[in-house]
Every structure is written in C-alpha cells, then in structure tokens.
Design an enzyme around this catalytic site. Structure first.
Site, short mmCIF file in Angstrom:
data_model
loop_
_atom_site.label_atom_id
_atom_site.label_comp_id
_atom_site.label_asym_id
_atom_site.label_seq_id
_atom_site.Cartn_x
_atom_site.Cartn_y
_atom_site.Cartn_z
N SER A 7 -5.36 3.85 -10.42
CA SER A 7 -4.00 4.38 -10.37
C SER A 7 -3.21 3.85 -9.17
O SER A 7 -2.96 2.65 -9.07
CB SER A 7 -4.06 5.92 -10.37
OG SER A 7 -2.81 6.48 -10.60
N ASP A 28 -0.05 -9.76 -6.59
CA ASP A 28 1.08 -10.37 -7.28
C ASP A 28 2.02 -11.11 -6.34
O ASP A 28 2.71 -12.05 -6.74
CB ASP A 28 1.86 -9.31 -8.06
CG ASP A 28 1.19 -8.96 -9.39
OD1 ASP A 28 0.15 -9.57 -9.70
OD2 ASP A 28 1.70 -8.08 -10.10
N LYS A 54 -6.30 2.05 -14.66
CA LYS A 54 -5.46 3.20 -15.04
C LYS A 54 -4.01 2.82 -14.75
O LYS A 54 -3.54 2.90 -13.62
CB LYS A 54 -5.84 4.46 -14.28
CG LYS A 54 -4.97 5.67 -14.65
CD LYS A 54 -5.39 6.91 -13.88
CE LYS A 54 -4.52 8.10 -14.24
NZ LYS A 54 -3.16 8.01 -13.69
#
Length: 549
Positions: free
Chosen positions: A289, A300, A314
């Site tokens: 999460s 990223d 998740k």
C-alpha cells in the site's frame, strides 16, 4: 414489537438509498433485496427455535457480504472503534506491552521503548499471573484489553520472572502509548544513515523528516530507507514522505475510482529535503500500500535503487465513511497509479474464479511502462519489482520447529538471567562454546519436525500405493528415506549459522529492545549488506538508475 422495529429500519434504509442514489442506479434491486433481508430476519426473530442475537447475526451477515468484495473493505461497529483509532493513529491508552499465551502461561513477548511498561521495569519473558488481583489463567482471556484504560489510572500486575520462584507486584500507571512509525534510525557507518519505517500513521512524515535531518547533521552522505514489513497506512503520509526525496510539484500518485469527482492527482507540495543523496529503498513481500507508493515513486523517478524482494501488490485506496450508531465503514473506493502510470495491484478481486477464490493478475496481462527520467522499463499488476533482487533462502525445518516451540524465546530468558550485561547490540555475538551450551540445553526438549524432503517422500509413497507401484519400489523408497532422514544433532550443526543468528536476536532483544535488535542485524542483514556494497560502487549505482547496468 421487535419485528416492527426491523421493518422500520428497513424502510429507513430504503428511503436513504432513494434520497442519495441517482435515478439511473439499480434502485429497484437494492430495495427488493433490502426488503427480503428485513423480512427474512423478522421471520428468524419470530420463529427460530432459539433466541437470535440481532447484533451477532447482522454482524455475521455484514462481514460475509464485505468478504465477497475484498479484504480491505471492513465494517467497524461501535465496540471496535477503539481498535480502529489505534490502527489509524498508532495511539492507545495502556502500558505498552505485547503478550502471548503459551503452554498455559501469559508471557510478555515485547516491551515497547519509552512506554510505562519499560519505565516500570517489566521485561520480555515475564509471566503475568494476575491483573489487579484477578487470576488470568484461561487461554481466552484478553489480557491486552484488561491492561488498557484511562490515562493516569494504575494497573497492578503480579508477575513471575525467569529463575524466580516468588512472584512480584509491579504497579504501572497507564498513559498514551504511541507506536512510532520509525522505531529506529541511526548511522550504520561514518557515511551511511539508516531509517526503519514500519507504518504510515498520522505522524510518519514528521518522524522520517526528523530522522533524516538528524542523520544529515551526523554526516550522512547516503541513506537506506527500510520499508520491509510495512503494511502501509495513510495516503497523504506516503505523499509527504516521497516529497522528502523528489522535487516540488512532482506527481506522486493518482487515484481513480467509480466516483469521478473523487479522482485526484497528488503532487509534492514542498521543496525536497534532499533530491540528490544516494538512496537505497528496501522492500519485501510484506511491503504494501503506502509503502509501495513511496517505493514506486522512488523507482519511477529513478531517484534511488530498490533492493530486496517484490512488494505485496496492493494498489487499492480506502476511505472511511461514518455510519449510524457511531459505526464506520472502511471502503475501497479507488485504485492508485504511480508516476509512470502503472497500478501495481496484484490480485484481481473484481473477477473471481467459479469457486469464489481470487488469483493474481497473470504475467501475460501485465503492461510495460517507462520510468520518468531514464526511461527504464517497469511493469504494472504485480507489486513493485526491486532493481536489485536479493533472494531469501527458505527457513530450515529445524529452525522453524525451535521457533514455534518457543525454545529460542525460553533460552534467551535463561541467558538474560545468567548474564546481567552483554556487549552493545551491534557488537554482540555468541561464541561457539555458547552455542554448544544451547545445544546441550536442547538435549531433553521435544522439537521434532519433518523436512521438505521427508514430506515429499511421504507424498511419493502415498502416490505409489495409490497407483499400485508400491511393491515394486518399496525397498528403494525405504533405502532413500533412511538416507535422507533428518538427524537433530546433525541439523543443529548444519544450520548453525541461521539458528545462532536468530538466537542472538532474541538475546539482544532482552537487553536493548527494538533498537538493539536492529543494530545487531547490520552486519548480517542481506539487503542492508547489498545496499552498502552498492554504495561503495557509485558507478554501478548510477548505471542501475540509467538503465545501463
């Protein structure tokens, strides 16, 4: 009268649904099923042979309904609100220990640092006999709940310590216990700082910023952010913590769900605390999460190197809605997408198998995305894959048995009794002679086990019997089983290093609690060692981030 109340409640629910539902929604189906539910319960309440507890039966129905959706959509009745608040804030009124019932005893298995329990002198391994004069011998007793209470009130514990025949009384004054998001931070060496982030409650960002700033003041030039075993938490904390390492206005995460006006893109609101310091982020299969948002943002933006194992996967967002009678519903409302555009949700709850089970999104359906700076290829649908994978060997059967039987726990209590002091956590180790003392102590203990090889032999034997081949291979199977049969004495030597390491961890915990435990792990933790090795090779670090490794 009860039946009438049920009908009134059902009508009220229906009116509420009509009042807040768009005309195009499936209002008739909702009304029909609510009416069926209400009349069904009315019939049960009136005619069932035994008394029906409405709270229990309705709760069972609600839980079953939500279980059919996903594990994160949860109903909290008024009685459970305290547990909900503890989960979201990390705070509760109590004394700060964790107990476990084992072999007829209630044992203290953790004392949290800075809490009333630690200040009162409670220790890991203490056996709790009474709470406020009441014996607590039954396994179903909720000891942790009995020790919670209003701040400033006292609880009297009768405890027996290892090696002592007589019990002693310890009075602890309850206070607000705050479970810290960062249980440890410090310098591993002269240049490398380490921050252990274990949760994302409302103070997580402040704790990480404070740790980072203090470590910079101590000369930190590289940092390891440990997100292993972090189940996640508040989304805004993930945004703020990511902002420590990425520049202002950088996109952090986008949420998209059924209610279009709730869709939102979160960006970094402040200048980065440090957008250039070499960064390693540790993840494992229990990083989930909010922890995955932070890890995903770092990956990223090619901001740091991820080390460890693939994260949990998740990619769902929950919000909490207030219900009547002081109850709450935590409901999944959206999926989140990290800066590359990918959603890392691993399990597809919307498409279930015929038996109701769910499966992971297959590799064939995963989509490739590109990182923002270097254009490295990353994938959605299966958690966050580390840049530097570190394999964790399976735990040996003998260590699993020793751990489950509690023998590492028990011997650590004995060691603490026999040795008033030990070296600091990062310097402590057991000598070969001390390990042999542990082996000797195990001599009369029952900890038999079945190895994976032995289990597979049993399966092979069962298959041979079923398919009528057993008589043909019987002698060969017996010979092989004898050859591969485990020996406890042999396994205690063969797996000595991993057994000794976990035993050392248990012992250090008795003296220095969580901080000592973490410092003891620095020299043997494979992910930390991989990070230190990477930091020592700046060229390799940069090549990974550029995608040219």
């Amino acid at each position: 009268m009860k039946s009438l109340k049920v009908g009134i409640v059902a009508v009220g629910m229906a009116v509420g649904l009509f009042a807040f539902t768009d005309p195009g929604e499936r209002t008739f189906e909702i009304m029909k099923n609510l009416d069926i539910f209400a009349t069904l319960f009315k019939e049960l309440n009136t005619y069932y042979v035994d008394d029906v507890n409405p709270n229990k039966v309705i709760r069972t129905g609600i839980d079953a309904m939500l279980k059919n959706l996903d594990p994160y959509t949860v109903y909290y009745p008024e009685d459970d609100i305290e547990d909900y608040m503890t989960m979201t804030t990390g705070k509760y009124n109590g004394i700060g220990i964790l107990t476990q019932h084992r072999q007829g005893k209630f044992l203290v298995v953790m004392v949290y640092e800075g809490t009333p329990a630690e200040k009162s002198g409670l220790r890991i391994g203490d056996e709790i006999l009474k709470i406020d004069g009441v014996e607590i011998s039954k396994a179903g007793t909720n000891v942790d709940k009995l020790m919670k209470g209003q701040t400033g009130t006292a609880v009297k514990l009768s405890v027996r310590r290892y090696g002592q025949q007589q019990s002693e009384e310890i009075t602890v004054t309850r206070d607000v216990v705050k479970m810290t998001n960062v249980p440890y931070y410090g310098m591993i060496n002269d240049e490398t700082g380490y921050i252990d982030l274990k949760d994302f409650t409302g103070t997580a960002s402040r704790e990480v910023r404070q740790a980072f700033t203090e470590l910079k003041g101590k000369g930190m030039k590289k940092v390891i952010l440990d997100l292993r075993d972090n189940p996640g938490g508040l989304l805004n904390m993930a945004v703020d913590i990511s902002n420590i390492f990425v520049n202002k206005d950088s996109e952090i995460v986008t949420t998209k769900g059924k209610v279009a006006e709730w869709n939102k893109t979160y960006t970094a609101l402040y200048p980065a605390v440090d957008a250039n310091i070499p960064l390693a982020v540790l993840t494992n299969s229990r990083s989930a999460s909010a922890a995955e948002i932070v890890a995903g943002v770092i990956q990223d933006y090619d901001r740091g190197v991820l080390i460890g194992q693939r994260s949990f996967g998740k990619g769902l967002v929950q919000i909490t809605r207030d219900l009547s009678y002081n109850s709450k519903l935590k409901i999944t409302t959206a999926k989140y997408y990290i800066p590359s555009g990918r959603c890392i949700q691993a399990i597809d709850y919307s498409h279930r198998n015929p038996d109701g089970s769910v499966g992971k999104i297959p590799d064939s359906l995963q989509t490739a995305f590109k990182t923002k700076t270097s254009g490295r290829t990353v994938y959605d649908g299966g958690g966050i894959a580390p840049d530097l994978p570190v394999e964790r060997p399976a735990q040996s059967a003998i260590l699993t048995s020793l751990y489950r039987k509690g023998y590492l726990f028990d011997y650590a209590n004995k060691y603490r009794f026999d040795h008033p002091n030990i070296k600091p956590g990062r310097d402590f180790s057991l000598s070969d002679a001390e390990y042999q003392e542990f082996v000797k102590w195990l001599g009369d203990k029952d900890y038999d086990y079945t190895t994976d090889v032995e289990r597979k032999f049993e399966e092979l034997e069962a298959s041979a019997r079923k398919e009528k081949y057993y008589d043909v291979v019987q002698e060969q199977l017996k010979a092989l089983k004898t050859k591969f049969a485990h020996s406890k004495d042999s396994d205690l030597m063969k797996f000595r290093d991993e057994i000794r390491y976990l035993l050392e961890q248990e012992i250090v915990l008795r003296y220095y609690l969580q901080k000592g435990l973490r410092e003891h792990s620095f020299t043997k933790d494979p992910e930390i060692q991989e990070a230190l090795k990477l930091f020592a090779n700046q060229g390799r670090y940069e090549a990974i981030l550029k995608g040219t490794k």
